[in-house]
Write a protein that holds these residues in place. Structure first.
Motif, mmCIF file in Angstrom:
data_model
loop_
_atom_site.group_PDB
_atom_site.id
_atom_site.type_symbol
_atom_site.label_atom_id
_atom_site.label_comp_id
_atom_site.label_asym_id
_atom_site.label_seq_id
_atom_site.Cartn_x
_atom_site.Cartn_y
_atom_site.Cartn_z
ATOM 1 N N PRO A 92 42.920 -12.677 51.750
ATOM 2 C CA PRO A 92 44.083 -12.701 52.649
ATOM 3 C C PRO A 92 43.707 -12.111 54.012
ATOM 4 C CG PRO A 92 44.205 -10.815 51.179
ATOM 5 C CD PRO A 92 42.957 -11.557 50.794
ATOM 6 N N LYS A 93 44.470 -12.468 55.044
ATOM 7 C CA LYS A 93 44.332 -11.775 56.338
ATOM 8 C C LYS A 93 44.975 -10.408 56.186
ATOM 9 C CE LYS A 93 43.881 -15.091 59.970
ATOM 10 N NZ LYS A 93 44.315 -15.494 61.290
ATOM 11 N N LEU A 94 44.379 -9.401 56.805
ATOM 12 C CA LEU A 94 44.887 -8.033 56.632
ATOM 13 C C LEU A 94 45.477 -7.501 57.943
ATOM 14 C CD1 LEU A 94 42.077 -6.480 54.398
ATOM 15 C CD2 LEU A 94 44.097 -7.791 53.727
ATOM 16 N N PHE A 95 46.595 -6.794 57.783
ATOM 17 C CA PHE A 95 47.297 -6.278 58.967
ATOM 18 C C PHE A 95 47.760 -4.841 58.729
ATOM 19 C CE2 PHE A 95 47.894 -10.811 58.907
ATOM 20 C CZ PHE A 95 47.689 -11.187 60.228
ATOM 21 N N ALA A 96 47.710 -4.052 59.818
ATOM 22 C CA ALA A 96 48.311 -2.716 59.777
ATOM 23 C C ALA A 96 49.680 -2.750 60.437
ATOM 24 C CB ALA A 96 47.409 -1.725 60.490
ATOM 25 N N ASP A 97 49.917 -3.781 61.259
ATOM 26 C CA ASP A 97 51.190 -3.906 61.976
ATOM 27 C C ASP A 97 51.860 -5.208 61.532
ATOM 28 O OD1 ASP A 97 53.242 -4.398 63.810
ATOM 29 O OD2 ASP A 97 52.173 -3.387 65.438
ATOM 30 N N TYR A 98 53.020 -5.070 60.888
ATOM 31 C CA TYR A 98 53.681 -6.256 60.326
ATOM 32 C C TYR A 98 54.065 -7.267 61.396
ATOM 33 C CZ TYR A 98 58.217 -4.619 62.029
ATOM 34 O OH TYR A 98 59.261 -4.243 62.840
ATOM 35 N N ARG A 99 54.255 -6.798 62.641
ATOM 36 C CA ARG A 99 54.671 -7.731 63.702
ATOM 37 C C ARG A 99 53.576 -8.753 63.984
ATOM 38 N NH1 ARG A 99 56.337 -2.894 67.627
ATOM 39 N NH2 ARG A 99 54.287 -2.303 66.820
ATOM 40 N N LYS A 100 52.327 -8.310 63.859
ATOM 41 C CA LYS A 100 51.184 -9.248 64.035
ATOM 42 C C LYS A 100 51.182 -10.261 62.890
ATOM 43 C CE LYS A 100 49.179 -7.666 67.699
ATOM 44 N NZ LYS A 100 49.766 -8.374 68.817
ATOM 45 N N MET A 101 51.473 -9.768 61.691
ATOM 46 C CA MET A 101 51.497 -10.674 60.540
ATOM 47 C C MET A 101 52.578 -11.742 60.714
ATOM 48 S SD MET A 101 51.789 -9.624 56.567
ATOM 49 C CE MET A 101 53.300 -10.247 55.912
ATOM 50 N N LEU A 102 53.721 -11.336 61.253
ATOM 51 C CA LEU A 102 54.830 -12.289 61.417
ATOM 52 C C LEU A 102 54.510 -13.377 62.438
ATOM 53 C CD1 LEU A 102 57.959 -9.911 61.301
ATOM 54 C CD2 LEU A 102 57.108 -11.428 59.496
ATOM 55 N N GLU A 103 53.463 -13.152 63.258
ATOM 56 C CA GLU A 103 53.070 -14.187 64.230
ATOM 57 C C GLU A 103 52.359 -15.358 63.560
ATOM 58 O OE1 GLU A 103 50.715 -12.200 67.200
ATOM 59 O OE2 GLU A 103 52.442 -11.024 67.919
ATOM 60 N N MET A 104 51.945 -15.199 62.310
ATOM 61 C CA MET A 104 51.232 -16.286 61.610
ATOM 62 C C MET A 104 52.198 -17.455 61.374
ATOM 63 S SD MET A 104 49.068 -14.279 58.682
ATOM 64 C CE MET A 104 48.151 -15.710 58.093
ATOM 65 N N LYS A 105 51.967 -18.530 62.054
ATOM 66 C CA LYS A 105 52.870 -19.699 61.961
ATOM 67 C C LYS A 105 52.918 -20.255 60.536
ATOM 68 C CE LYS A 105 53.916 -20.898 66.431
ATOM 69 N NZ LYS A 105 53.847 -19.496 66.769
ATOM 70 N N GLU A 106 51.773 -20.194 59.836
ATOM 71 C CA GLU A 106 51.674 -20.842 58.520
ATOM 72 C C GLU A 106 52.374 -20.049 57.414
ATOM 73 O OE1 GLU A 106 49.424 -19.484 60.445
ATOM 74 O OE2 GLU A 106 47.522 -19.060 59.432
ATOM 75 N N LEU A 107 52.866 -18.850 57.750
ATOM 76 C CA LEU A 107 53.535 -18.009 56.750
ATOM 77 C C LEU A 107 54.967 -18.508 56.507
ATOM 78 C CD1 LEU A 107 52.535 -15.372 55.375
ATOM 79 C CD2 LEU A 107 53.704 -14.108 57.186
#
Ligand SMILES: NC(=O)c1ccc[n+]([C@@H]2O[C@H](COP(=O)([O-])OP(=O)(O)OC[C@H]3O[C@@H](n4cnc5c(N)ncnc54)[C@H](O)[C@@H]3O)[C@@H](O)[C@H]2O)c1
Length: 442
Positions: A92-107
């Protein structure tokens, strides 16, 4: 007995379906997740305990791919990533900041498994990012947060489910069906109790340095800043007001939910009375009450909550559960089963109703996750536990705590969003977020 149980089980789904009413506009029903009919790509925010349990049940579905993990504790994040790679073969891609994770269009969807003080911001941000959301209970740490979460889900047309998995439990569904059949007679009162000592037993310890790899700023988020202390961190944060509400919100939402569902209550009570304190363990570390009694009053019904510190026993030989007191008998339930204790009909020398017992199948959580995924695919907003269900229940739990914290009889006006003539209690409704975090404006 087997036949009866079968009958109750078969008809339960229909009853459960009938209990929810649509609040969504038709126009929203066409919104599709990007991976509809194909893969469902999920990301997990908060990987340590319940978030991970949730993800584990999501991954039982072959169409689910976990493409992202997020945690502020890099040790936990990397351990979970390694576990995921081992079981699924995917990194998986790993994130410490959920806001960056939410930028993933494919999610397509996120699971929120963080402490309660984070749910509102992460949920509303996920809504505006166009993700569907499985959020843990209680949905929020404040009543005002519950309202903005409901608003955000509606505004952005998201499918939501709250981790109150008992809503998907087959024996809970049959309990609700039985209660609503009227066989118990007039139910004047329901008692709920939860006698657990977890979290209450430790003496205070000193503050320490922040553990390596932990972004404590991001753990605290919108809560008021305080020095790091292991006792209000992973797992045990639930006993500190800035992050959780003690047993009342931790177990309360699960158990209150069943009584509100069983009694078909979808509105606020008339009045709330509560008293509590740290009576069993006055010197121990928790801020929340180890002992608490709350009564919610309705027109012709009382709902009572009780947790008593220092005991792990309770009525009907159960340390937690509920008892619906009807004129024909008492229905007692917890996660193991529900059963009827009939009243005696002295005139006819027989029990007023049949004594029955329905056992749990312990599939609640798996079924709850399956329900969310099925609703995502069909764009059905009426999940087994909508954000509206979660909001109602979280509000009840917080009302109980606020009653005891203010020592006043509360009347809450849910339309005006304040207590009647109680400025002191109003202060507990809405948090002041620590800068730079801002209370969502939805
Ligand atoms: N449905 C259930 O039966 C059930 C059971 C247990 C817990 N819960 C709920 O699950 C939630 C989590 O509880 P828990 O016991 O797993 O707590 P926990 O403290 O064990 O885990 C929380 C995780 O979130 C991480 N985290 C904190 N802030 C974060 C942030 N800003 N971004 C990313 N990650 C962050 C932490 O590092 C930790 O890994 C709570 O709301 C709790 O009430 C539900």
């Amino acid at each position: 007995m087997g036949t009866r149980r079968q009958f109750i089980k078969t008809s339960a789904a229909a009853v459960a379906a009938g209990l929810t009413s649509s609040v969504w506009g038709e126009s929203l029903l066409n919104l599709q997740p990007s991976g509809a009919n194909d893969k469902i790509r999920v990301g997990l925010i908060g990987c340590r305990n319940m978030g991970w349990s949730n993800l584990t049940d999501f991954l039982l579905h072959k169409e689910v791919e976990c493409i992202a993990l997020c945690d502020i504790d890099s040790k936990i994040l990397h351990e979970r990533a390694a576990e995921l790679e081992k079981t699924t073969g995917r990194k998986p891609k790993l994130f410490a900041d959920y806001r960056k994770m939410l930028e993933m269009k494919e999610l397509d969807a996120v699971i929120i498994g963080t402490p309660d003080h984070w749910h509102c911001l992460q949920f509303t941000d996920a809504c505006s990012a166009g993700k569907d959301i499985y959020v843990e209970k209680p949905i929020a740490n404040y009543i005002a947060e519950c309202d903005v979460m409901v608003n955000a889900a509606r505004k952005y047309g998201r499918i939501t489910s709250v981790g109150q998995q008992q809503r998907s439990g087959n024996h809970w569904k049959t309990m609700v069906e039985y209660l609503q059949s009227g066989q118990l007679g007039t139910v004047a009162c329901a008692d709920i109790w939860a006698n657990f000592n977890y979290g209450a037993l430790s003496l205070p310890v000193s503050n320490t340095a922040v553990p390596e790899g932990v972004d404590y700023e991001m753990w605290q988020g919108p809560a008021q800043a305080r020095p790091f202390n292991p006792q209000h961190f992973h797992g045990s944060w639930r006993m500190f007001w800035a992050y959780g509400g003690g047993l009342m919100t931790d177990w309360g939402v699960h158990l209150l939910d069943m009584v509100l569902w069983g009694m078909d209550i979808k509105h606020m009570p008339k009045r709330i009375v509560g008293l509590g304190g740290k009576f069993a363990y006055p010197d121990n570390c928790p801020e929340t009450f180890d002992t608490l009694k709350v009564t919610y009053e309705f027109d012709s019904f009382l709902m009572n909550w009780s947790n008593v510190g220092g005991t792990e026993t309770g009525p009907y030989n159960r340390n937690y559960g509920m008892a619906f007191k009807g004129t024909n008998g008492t229905l007692v339930a917890n996660r193991d089963n529900w059963e009827i204790y009939p009243e005696w009909d002295g005139k006819n020398k027989r029990n007023k109703i049949e004594s029955i017992k329905v056992e749990a199948d312990f599939q609640d959580h798996k079924d709850h996750v399956s329900n969310f995924l099925a609703c995502m695919k069909s764009r059905d907003f009426e999940t087994a536990c909508t954000i509206e269900n979660g909001s109602l229940c979280a509000k009840y739990a917080h009302l109980g705590n606020i009653a005891a914290r203010t020592g006043t009889v509360l009347v809450y006006d849910d339309s005006a969003k304040h207590f009647i003539n109680n400025a002191e209690a109003d202060k507990y409704l809405r948090p002041s977020y620590r800068s730079p975090w801002q209370f969502p404006n939805v």
